[in-house]
Design a protein around this motif. Structure first.
Motif: not given
Length: 429
Positions: A154-158, A364-370
């Protein structure tokens, strides 16, 4: 008193012998440094104790992961500014032996010790892994892979998005979508391998099954995908079943050294060889060479580092080794090509896609931060902080040409010399 930041800023500049390019805000609310620069927030004295107890990358990493340090403002700009102090000073930087002879250096250390105060720093954050046993045995490789990849699907999907591809995408334009760029990367690899219906493909380090599904669905090949991660294998098998491809794809939890059901017509190794290790790389290349039919192709997609003037002085990145890729080792692309050729391959093409990885990492960073709060709930605050720093720092590394990534196409050319390669294998724009 509210003078911690001016004192800290001055002491660090005295210690380094160069201006500090970022602003500093200390635990007492005081600030110092360039007013328009990103701000390094030192939340407590414990951050200083961590840095003094373990100078360099590892101390910084521990303070960051524990939440003792933070950056406000443009994270990429801050890392870019700090990279000149942490990674890129090269021959301009004094050795520690030279530095401790300097009275100003010793005075700065005493000042920082006084500012940090007692006691010793606490234990490292729980996200840190410690090395045990010999490097790159089957057991230690399984442990290292589990530490990195079994964080939770689930974390990697983010982070990765619907494509679930954890390697450099291939961008047509910077404003394209991540999903299109990852699809284009997989298709590029399939074209380089010249896959045709009915062929057997071995996907080494198959991850969550993206390459296997794409190659089987779009090119009609039969695929064996191998990984050391149980969580990846479970996820990949479900994807294969959902795509109706169980008759063409087999996902195994298996070490590449244990694959014995060759020959294969083609092998893809995408972002896996970084885990192999320098001492084992020739074995890795030799094992894959033996698994191919004569004329079979290998596509080796691998991150590279810049060569050092003195390779014997190269050391593994402490932050990445302790928190991200335990036991991972990067080599210059020339070393990789040499090892593949020593194993018997004929290297036919090397394509650098360095800028593509910087674009990928920023997405990837943007997806994590969002989706930060959910990422923290799924893992831990420290783990999420590891990933944000790791991916942002790597993006800067690729942009500044400290890191590269290359697709190396190699052939098990038969004794006849007929490689099966076209006379013109690439068209340049």
């Amino acid at each position: 008193m509210t003078d911690a930041a001016p004192r800290l800023h001055a002491l660090v500049e005295q210690l380094l012998g160069v201006p500090l390019p970022v602003r500093v805000r200390a635990w007492d609310g005081s600030q110092a440094g360039p007013p328009d620069a990103p701000t390094l927030v030192v939340r407590n004295r414990r951050a200083l104790r961590r840095l003094l107890f373990k100078p360099g990358e590892l101390g910084l990493a521990r303070a960051w992961v524990a939440g003792d340090l933070e950056i406000e403002g443009d994270l990429y700009l801050a890392l870019d500014l700090l990279s000149g102090l942490i990674w890129e000073r090269g021959e301009e930087a004094r050795s520690l032996t030279e530095a401790v002879r300097d009275p100003q250096f010793r005075s700065a250390v005493r000042g920082l010790l006084k500012l940090a105060g007692p006691p010793l720093p606490p234990a490292p954050p729980p996200e840190e892994i410690r090395r045990t046993g010999h490097l790159h045995t089957r057991r230690t490789d399984r442990r290292a892979i589990s530490h990195h990849y079994d964080v939770g699907n689930d974390f990697y999907e983010i982070v990765l998005g619907p494509s679930m591809v954890y390697s450099c995408a291939y961008w047509d334009a910077p404003d394209g979508t991540l999903e299109d760029a990852q699809r284009d990367k997989l298709e590029l690899i399939c074209r380089k391998l010249a896959l045709t219906p009915g062929q057997r493909l071995l996907d080494v380090g198959c991850g969550w099954g993206s390459m296997a599904v794409h190659a089987a669905r779009e090119h009609g090949v039969r695929v064996v995908g191998i990984t050391l991660s149980q969580e990846q294998a479970t996820y990949a098998r479900k994807r294969v079943a959902d795509a109706g491809l169980t008759d063409r794809i087999e996902i195994r939890v298996q070490d590449y050294r244990d694959v014995s059901d060759g020959p294969y017509d083609a092998i893809s190794s995408i972002g896996m060889a970084e885990h192999v290790g320098t001492a084992k790389y020739l074995q890795y290349a030799t094992d894959l060479h033996k698994l191919l039919v004569p004329g079979g192709r290998l596509l080796n997609h691998q991150i590279a580092r810049r060569p050092q003037r003195d390779e014997s002085a190269y050391h593994i990145d402490e932050f990445i080794d302790a928190y991200v890729f335990p036991d991972g080792e990067l080599a210059p692309v020339g070393t990789t090509v040499t090892q593949l050729e020593r194993a018997g391959f004929e290297v036919r093409d090397v394509e650098s896609i360095r800028e593509h990885y910087a674009l990928t990492l920023r997405r990837w960073v943007a997806r994590l931060e969002d989706d930060w709060e959910r990422a923290v709930r799924l893992t831990s605050p420290g783990r999420a902080r590891v990933w944000r720093l790791y991916m942002a720092a790597c993006a800067v590394g690729f942009e500044r040409n400290r890191l590269g990534v290359n697709q190396v196409l190699a052939v098990r050319t038969p004794e006849s010399g007929d490689s099966g390669m076209p006379l013109r294998s690439r068209t340049w724009n």
